[in-house]
Design a protein around this motif. Structure first.
Motif, short mmCIF file in Angstrom:
data_model
loop_
_atom_site.label_atom_id
_atom_site.label_comp_id
_atom_site.label_asym_id
_atom_site.label_seq_id
_atom_site.Cartn_x
_atom_site.Cartn_y
_atom_site.Cartn_z
N THR A 1 7.05 14.04 5.33
CA THR A 1 7.73 14.32 4.08
C THR A 1 7.87 13.03 3.27
N ILE A 2 7.50 13.11 2.02
CA ILE A 2 7.66 11.98 1.11
C ILE A 2 8.62 12.43 0.03
N GLU A 3 9.79 11.82 -0.02
CA GLU A 3 10.82 12.25 -0.96
C GLU A 3 10.85 11.36 -2.18
N GLY A 4 10.61 11.93 -3.32
CA GLY A 4 10.79 11.22 -4.58
C GLY A 4 9.84 10.07 -4.80
N ASN A 5 8.70 10.04 -4.12
CA ASN A 5 7.82 8.89 -4.23
C ASN A 5 6.97 8.89 -5.49
N GLU A 6 7.04 9.96 -6.29
CA GLU A 6 6.28 9.95 -7.52
C GLU A 6 6.80 8.88 -8.48
N LYS A 7 8.04 8.44 -8.30
CA LYS A 7 8.62 7.40 -9.16
C LYS A 7 8.67 6.04 -8.45
N ARG A 8 8.05 5.95 -7.28
CA ARG A 8 8.14 4.74 -6.45
C ARG A 8 7.41 3.58 -7.10
N SER A 9 8.05 2.43 -7.10
CA SER A 9 7.44 1.22 -7.63
C SER A 9 6.36 0.72 -6.69
N LEU A 10 5.24 0.33 -7.24
CA LEU A 10 4.18 -0.21 -6.41
C LEU A 10 4.57 -1.54 -5.79
N LEU A 11 5.59 -2.18 -6.33
CA LEU A 11 6.05 -3.45 -5.76
C LEU A 11 6.65 -3.27 -4.37
N LEU A 12 7.10 -2.06 -4.05
CA LEU A 12 7.71 -1.81 -2.75
C LEU A 12 6.68 -1.52 -1.67
N LEU A 13 5.44 -1.27 -2.06
CA LEU A 13 4.40 -0.95 -1.08
C LEU A 13 3.63 -2.20 -0.69
N PRO A 14 3.25 -2.30 0.60
CA PRO A 14 2.36 -3.39 0.97
C PRO A 14 1.07 -3.26 0.15
N LYS A 15 0.43 -4.37 -0.08
CA LYS A 15 -0.77 -4.37 -0.93
C LYS A 15 -1.78 -3.34 -0.43
N ASP A 16 -2.24 -2.50 -1.33
CA ASP A 16 -3.26 -1.49 -1.05
C ASP A 16 -2.86 -0.46 0.00
N MET A 17 -1.56 -0.26 0.28
CA MET A 17 -1.15 0.74 1.26
C MET A 17 -0.38 1.85 0.57
N THR A 18 -0.84 3.07 0.77
CA THR A 18 -0.15 4.22 0.18
C THR A 18 1.00 4.65 1.08
N VAL A 19 1.87 5.48 0.56
CA VAL A 19 2.98 6.01 1.35
C VAL A 19 2.43 6.82 2.53
N GLU A 20 1.35 7.58 2.27
CA GLU A 20 0.74 8.36 3.35
C GLU A 20 0.27 7.44 4.47
N GLN A 21 -0.31 6.30 4.12
CA GLN A 21 -0.77 5.34 5.13
C GLN A 21 0.43 4.74 5.88
N GLN A 22 1.53 4.48 5.17
CA GLN A 22 2.73 3.99 5.84
C GLN A 22 3.22 5.02 6.86
N ILE A 23 3.23 6.29 6.47
CA ILE A 23 3.70 7.35 7.37
C ILE A 23 2.77 7.45 8.58
N GLU A 24 1.46 7.36 8.35
CA GLU A 24 0.51 7.41 9.48
C GLU A 24 0.76 6.25 10.44
N ARG A 25 1.01 5.07 9.90
CA ARG A 25 1.28 3.89 10.76
C ARG A 25 2.59 4.08 11.52
N LEU A 26 3.62 4.61 10.85
CA LEU A 26 4.89 4.89 11.52
C LEU A 26 4.71 5.93 12.62
N GLU A 27 3.88 6.92 12.35
CA GLU A 27 3.58 7.94 13.37
C GLU A 27 2.95 7.30 14.60
N GLU A 28 1.98 6.42 14.38
CA GLU A 28 1.32 5.72 15.50
C GLU A 28 2.32 4.90 16.30
N LEU A 29 3.14 4.11 15.61
CA LEU A 29 4.13 3.28 16.29
C LEU A 29 5.11 4.13 17.10
N THR A 30 5.59 5.20 16.48
CA THR A 30 6.57 6.06 17.14
C THR A 30 5.97 6.75 18.35
#
Length: 177
Positions: free
Chosen positions: A6-35
């Protein structure tokens, strides 16, 4: 049935908060792997859902076949926080992490959750807008069975009804007193 991302409210998310070239979906996939790597040694624990808010507030919902303790959730939080920090997923370190079990207000998402709740009362909202309430009595790969009571006293009747997961919008546990 797979757990949901689930991605909540990310349509307004600042690109400054994301690691370079990483989408929210990629962050979630990485979190899934770690978990899942952390949970791999604890067979009764499983990941239910991941939510990331625009403020980098990460919420991980973890459950267990036989219930989960606060101590287990605390240990998971500490372990995962350190791994997320070391992974560089949030390069500026500006994130918060909450690890919890899904509460009664969270719908059931996984077959394992349905199985662990056999014998409890559920309210199911169907995709066609209908609603079914009853006692969860069986779970299969493609659906579940509820026992529905109608009438009172001598006119009380019990029937079972099978529901398919693809007909379901949501199912929540109900507390009956």
């Amino acid at each position: 049935m797979h757990w949901q991302k689930t991605i909540e409210g990310n349509e307004k998310r600042s690109l400054l908060l994301l690691p370079k070239d990483m989408t929210v979906e990629q962050q979630i996939e990485r979190l899934e792997e770690l978990t899942n790597a952390v949970l791999a040694n604890q067979a009764d624990l499983f990941l239910v859902n991941i939510k990331i808010k625009p403020t980098n507030n990460v919420k991980l919902f973890v459950d267990a076949d036989n219930g989960i303790t606060i101590e287990t959730l605390t240990q998971l939080n500490r372990t995962l926080y350190k791994q997320i920090e070391e992974s560089g997923l949030f390069p500026s370190g500006d994130f918060s992490l909450e690890v919890s079990s899904p509460g009664l207000d969270e719908p059931l998402k996984l077959n394992r959750q349905y199985k662990k709740n056999i014998g409890r009362y559920v309210e199911t909202i169907l995709k066609d807008g209908g609603k079914k309430e009853g006692k969860l009595v069986d779970v299969t790969d493609d659906g579940f069975v509820i026992e529905i009571e109608t009438g009172k006293g001598k006119k009380k009747e019990t029937k079972t009804e099978s529901l398919l997961f693809d007909q379901i919008k949501s199912t929540k546990i109900q507390i009956k007193f």
